[in-house]
Design a protein around this motif. Structure first.
Motif, PDB file in Angstrom:
ATOM      1  N   MET A 133       0.839  -1.200   0.000  1.00 17.22           N
ATOM      2  CA  MET A 133       0.000   0.000   0.000  1.00 17.22           C
ATOM      3  C   MET A 133       0.872   1.247   0.000  1.00 17.22           C
ATOM      4  O   MET A 133       0.637   2.197  -0.753  1.00 17.22           O
ATOM      5  N   ASN A 134       1.900   1.265   0.845  1.00 12.19           N
ATOM      6  CA  ASN A 134       2.822   2.393   0.866  1.00 12.19           C
ATOM      7  C   ASN A 134       3.593   2.498  -0.437  1.00 12.19           C
ATOM      8  O   ASN A 134       3.816   3.586  -0.953  1.00 12.19           O
ATOM      9  N   TRP A 135       4.011   1.348  -0.965  1.00 15.85           N
ATOM     10  CA  TRP A 135       4.782   1.380  -2.207  1.00 15.85           C
ATOM     11  C   TRP A 135       3.940   1.851  -3.376  1.00 15.85           C
ATOM     12  O   TRP A 135       4.441   2.550  -4.264  1.00 15.85           O
ATOM     13  N   GLY A 283       4.323  -0.909  13.313  1.00 14.52           N
ATOM     14  CA  GLY A 283       2.902  -0.613  13.462  1.00 14.52           C
ATOM     15  C   GLY A 283       2.576   0.783  12.975  1.00 14.52           C
ATOM     16  O   GLY A 283       3.405   1.704  13.035  1.00 14.52           O
ATOM     17  N   GLY A 284       1.348   0.941  12.497  1.00 11.59           N
ATOM     18  CA  GLY A 284       0.947   2.201  11.878  1.00 11.59           C
ATOM     19  C   GLY A 284       0.823   3.363  12.836  1.00 11.59           C
ATOM     20  O   GLY A 284       1.109   4.502  12.477  1.00 11.59           O
ATOM     21  N   THR A 285       0.400   3.119  14.089  1.00 11.02           N
ATOM     22  CA  THR A 285       0.165   4.219  15.020  1.00 11.02           C
ATOM     23  C   THR A 285       1.437   4.997  15.305  1.00 11.02           C
ATOM     24  O   THR A 285       1.460   6.232  15.242  1.00 11.02           O
ATOM     25  N   LEU A 286       2.520   4.289  15.621  1.00 16.31           N
ATOM     26  CA  LEU A 286       3.789   4.953  15.908  1.00 16.31           C
ATOM     27  C   LEU A 286       4.302   5.697  14.685  1.00 16.31           C
ATOM     28  O   LEU A 286       4.747   6.855  14.773  1.00 16.31           O
ATOM     29  N   VAL A 287       4.239   5.049  13.529  1.00 14.19           N
ATOM     30  CA  VAL A 287       4.733   5.678  12.297  1.00 14.19           C
ATOM     31  C   VAL A 287       3.929   6.930  11.967  1.00 14.19           C
ATOM     32  O   VAL A 287       4.492   7.966  11.585  1.00 14.19           O
ATOM     33  N   LEU A 288       2.606   6.878  12.151  1.00 14.43           N
ATOM     34  CA  LEU A 288       1.777   8.040  11.865  1.00 14.43           C
ATOM     35  C   LEU A 288       2.112   9.205  12.795  1.00 14.43           C
ATOM     36  O   LEU A 288       2.228  10.359  12.352  1.00 14.43           O
ATOM     37  N   ARG A 289       2.286   8.935  14.090  1.00 14.39           N
ATOM     38  CA  ARG A 289       2.586  10.017  15.034  1.00 14.39           C
ATOM     39  C   ARG A 289       3.928  10.683  14.719  1.00 14.39           C
ATOM     40  O   ARG A 289       4.046  11.909  14.726  1.00 14.39           O
ATOM     41  N   GLY A 319       8.187  16.274   2.801  1.00 13.59           N
ATOM     42  CA  GLY A 319       7.887  15.192   1.872  1.00 13.59           C
ATOM     43  C   GLY A 319       8.159  13.818   2.461  1.00 13.59           C
ATOM     44  O   GLY A 319       7.329  12.913   2.371  1.00 13.59           O
ATOM     45  N   PHE A 320       9.317  13.655   3.101  1.00 15.16           N
ATOM     46  CA  PHE A 320       9.669  12.345   3.663  1.00 15.16           C
ATOM     47  C   PHE A 320       8.753  11.991   4.829  1.00 15.16           C
ATOM     48  O   PHE A 320       8.312  10.840   4.951  1.00 15.16           O
ATOM     49  N   ALA A 321       8.451  12.970   5.684  1.00 19.48           N
ATOM     50  CA  ALA A 321       7.597  12.711   6.841  1.00 19.48           C
ATOM     51  C   ALA A 321       6.160  12.427   6.427  1.00 19.48           C
ATOM     52  O   ALA A 321       5.482  11.587   7.019  1.00 19.48           O
ATOM     53  N   ALA A 322       5.676  13.130   5.402  1.00 22.76           N
ATOM     54  CA  ALA A 322       4.290  12.965   4.961  1.00 22.76           C
ATOM     55  C   ALA A 322       4.055  11.643   4.245  1.00 22.76           C
ATOM     56  O   ALA A 322       2.904  11.200   4.101  1.00 22.76           O
ATOM     57  N   ALA A 323       5.130  10.996   3.816  1.00 23.36           N
ATOM     58  CA  ALA A 323       5.032   9.839   2.929  1.00 23.36           C
ATOM     59  C   ALA A 323       4.027   8.775   3.349  1.00 23.36           C
ATOM     60  O   ALA A 323       3.185   8.360   2.541  1.00 23.36           O
ATOM     61  N   PRO A 324       4.045   8.274   4.595  1.00 26.66           N
ATOM     62  CA  PRO A 324       3.161   7.148   4.910  1.00 26.66           C
ATOM     63  C   PRO A 324       1.763   7.542   5.371  1.00 26.66           C
ATOM     64  O   PRO A 324       0.931   6.657   5.599  1.00 26.66           O
ATOM     65  N   VAL A 325       1.496   8.828   5.536  1.00 23.27           N
ATOM     66  CA  VAL A 325       0.237   9.250   6.156  1.00 23.27           C
ATOM     67  C   VAL A 325      -0.970   8.839   5.323  1.00 23.27           C
ATOM     68  O   VAL A 325      -1.908   8.187   5.823  1.00 23.27           O
ATOM     69  N   PHE A 326      -1.000   9.204   4.055  1.00 27.37           N
ATOM     70  CA  PHE A 326      -2.148   8.890   3.197  1.00 27.37           C
ATOM     71  C   PHE A 326      -2.367   7.375   3.068  1.00 27.37           C
ATOM     72  O   PHE A 326      -3.476   6.887   3.297  1.00 27.37           O
ATOM     73  N   LEU A 328      -1.399   4.846   4.987  1.00 26.85           N
ATOM     74  CA  LEU A 328      -1.752   4.184   6.242  1.00 26.85           C
ATOM     75  C   LEU A 328      -3.165   4.547   6.694  1.00 26.85           C
ATOM     76  O   LEU A 328      -3.892   3.698   7.221  1.00 26.85           O
ATOM     77  N   LEU A 329      -3.551   5.801   6.515  1.00 26.33           N
ATOM     78  CA  LEU A 329      -4.919   6.176   6.850  1.00 26.33           C
ATOM     79  C   LEU A 329      -5.917   5.442   5.948  1.00 26.33           C
ATOM     80  O   LEU A 329      -6.994   5.032   6.386  1.00 26.33           O
ATOM     81  N   THR A 330      -5.564   5.278   4.669  1.00 26.51           N
ATOM     82  CA  THR A 330      -6.435   4.537   3.752  1.00 26.51           C
ATOM     83  C   THR A 330      -6.515   3.067   4.134  1.00 26.51           C
ATOM     84  O   THR A 330      -7.593   2.464   4.174  1.00 26.51           O
ATOM     85  N   LEU A 331      -5.370   2.482   4.438  1.00 26.14           N
ATOM     86  CA  LEU A 331      -5.292   1.061   4.738  1.00 26.14           C
ATOM     87  C   LEU A 331      -6.117   0.683   5.962  1.00 26.14           C
ATOM     88  O   LEU A 331      -6.676  -0.407   6.040  1.00 26.14           O
ATOM     89  N   THR A 332      -6.214   1.589   6.929  1.00 21.04           N
ATOM     90  CA  THR A 332      -6.915   1.288   8.178  1.00 21.04           C
ATOM     91  C   THR A 332      -8.353   1.815   8.180  1.00 21.04           C
ATOM     92  O   THR A 332      -8.983   1.886   9.236  1.00 21.04           O
TER      93      THR A 332
END
Length: 438
Positions: A133-135, A283-289, A319-326, A328-332
């Motif tokens: 999903m991230n890729w 885990g997604g929670t830590l990465v998102l925070r 850009g690097f920090a924002a990368a997984p937000v969309f 991971l939010l979609t995936l969950t």
């Protein structure tokens, strides 16, 4: 029968990646090409808001409708038709004689892009794990990173901005042809339900019919939509106005600034590749925070008065920090709203993202036109802090129970239980058996 999710088919996974590259390509063109476009058409800087608004109307319309009608239309046919429409719209950009026609083409491009985005995200939310999903979303960043390079190269060679859009049109038509040739492959494993309220995607689980009003009554649907709007507002605003900030505000040449804008989108690509693996393990929670905090730090670097290198560093950090937000939010999404509502919720979220992508950057264009481009950094800081507050507010609420077919809260059924990926990361989507050859 195993409850381990079957790996996605390599051919469809590759095509999903290519589709997201083509989806990101046009977004990277406008920021670099707009100064030349506005000069050719004799319009003010803030006129870009007309293009963004038209694109948002189309994007919002098609993304929301895709979420409600995906089961009826079929994901393969939806993707093929939408990609072809986007290719025709980009051809119109390249041939446009004036701003009015360009606005109409932006509307068509939004219609095509919204359906592609919503359709692929709905499919991937149940077919892909956090890494893929991230890729997949990483390739969107790659597309947006390539876009400014193509436009910068065309302008540096003395060519018109129209060449950039022409190249993008050819790429979209090629992807549309690939989708058309794989329509049946996308349908394998999708529930054969004609009901638009059925759960769709890659699951082989029976369809669950829910009334539309049940989905719209869920608070998690609307809080999620607002989070998407804020996130995409930051991502697009930084990419759209960075070129103007670096040239008029920090004194860089157009060629260097164009490369820096590509570096911003490139950091989004690299971040999603790297953090896709990290999210599976931590885990997604830590990465998102951590990611949301990083976005605020990067925005602060852009806001601080100083040399151009500081603003460029801030852009790369954002850009690097924002990368997984969309992704991971979609995936969950299904974890927040329930699997029976997931496709509709994703459509609404993608639509809200389109609204945030247009209204906020357009509003910033008006603000910049009446003040100075230096205001960009401060605006990004405010948006980043608002997104952190919204996420933390939602995360402190008691864990939502699964919404049943009628919209009432009830425990998840076994076929709707969240899958566990990596070390405890919750992956949305129904559990399905491993099928040989999948």
């Amino acid at each position: 029968m195993s409850t381990t999710p079957a790996p996605p088919r390599a051919s469809l996974l590759l095509l999903a990646y290519l589709a997201f590259v083509s989806l990101g390509l046009p977004d990277g063109l406008l920021g670099v090409g707009w100064p030349s476009i506005r000069t050719d058409f004799g319009v003010p800087t803030e006129a870009v808001g007309l293009l963004l608004t038209a694109g948002t109307v189309g994007y919002l319309t098609s993304s929301v409708l895709a979420g409600f009608t995906l089961a009826r239309v079929g994901v393969g046919a939806l993707l093929a038709g939408s990609t072809l429409l986007a290719g025709l719209a980009l051809t119109g950009h390249a041939l446009s004689p004036g701003l009015a026609v360009l606005v109409g083409c932006a509307l068509l491009l939004g219609l095509g892009s919204g359906a592609i985005d919503s359709g692929l995200n709905a499919y991937a939310a149940s077919a892909f794990g956090p890494r893929h999903m991230n890729w997949m979303h990483a390739f969107f960043g790659l597309g947006v990173a390539i876009g400014p390079l193509i436009m910068t190269g065309a302008l540096s060679a003395g060519l018109s901005w129209r060449w950039g859009y022409g190249i993008m049109a050819a790429a979209q038509v090629a992807v549309a042809a690939a989708f058309a040739l794989t329509v049946r492959a996308w349908q394998r494993g999708v529930p054969a339900s004609a009901d638009p309220g059925a759960v769709v995607g890659a699951s082989a689980s029976p369809a669950v019919r829910v009334p539309i009003r049940a989905t719209l009554r869920l608070p998690a649907v609307w809080s999620g939509a607002l989070a998407f709007a804020l996130y995409v507002a930051i991502e697009v605003s930084a990419g759209l106005w960075a070129f103007l900030l670096l040239t008029e505000g920090r004194g860089l040449s157009a060629t260097v600034a164009g490369g820096c804008v590509s570096a911003y989108w490139g950091s989004l690509f690299v971040g999603r590749v790297v953090q896709g693996v990290v999210a599976e393990r931590l885990g997604g929670t830590l990465v998102l925070r951590v990611s949301l905090a990083g976005m605020a730090v990067g925005a602060a670097l852009i806001a601080v008065p100083g040399p151009a290198v500081l603003a460029v560093l801030g852009l790369v950090v954002v850009g690097f920090a924002a990368a997984p937000v969309f992704p991971l939010l979609t995936l969950t999404t299904a974890d927040r709203v329930g699997a029976a509502h997931a496709d509709r919720a994703i459509g609404l979220q993608i639509g809200a993202a389109g609204v945030g992508a247009a209204l906020v950057p357009a509003g910033l264009g008006i603000l910049i036109g009446n003040t100075t481009v230096q205001v960009l950094g401060s605006a990004l800081v405010v948006l980043a802090l608002a997104l952190i507050g919204l996420y933390e507010l939602g995360s402190r609420r008691p864990g939502p129970e699964r919404a049943g077919p009628g919209g009432s809260s009830e425990p998840a059924r076994p076929d709707q239980a969240a899958q566990v990926g990596g070390e405890g990361h919750m992956v949305s989507g129904p559990v399905r058996p491993v099928v040989d050859g999948r």
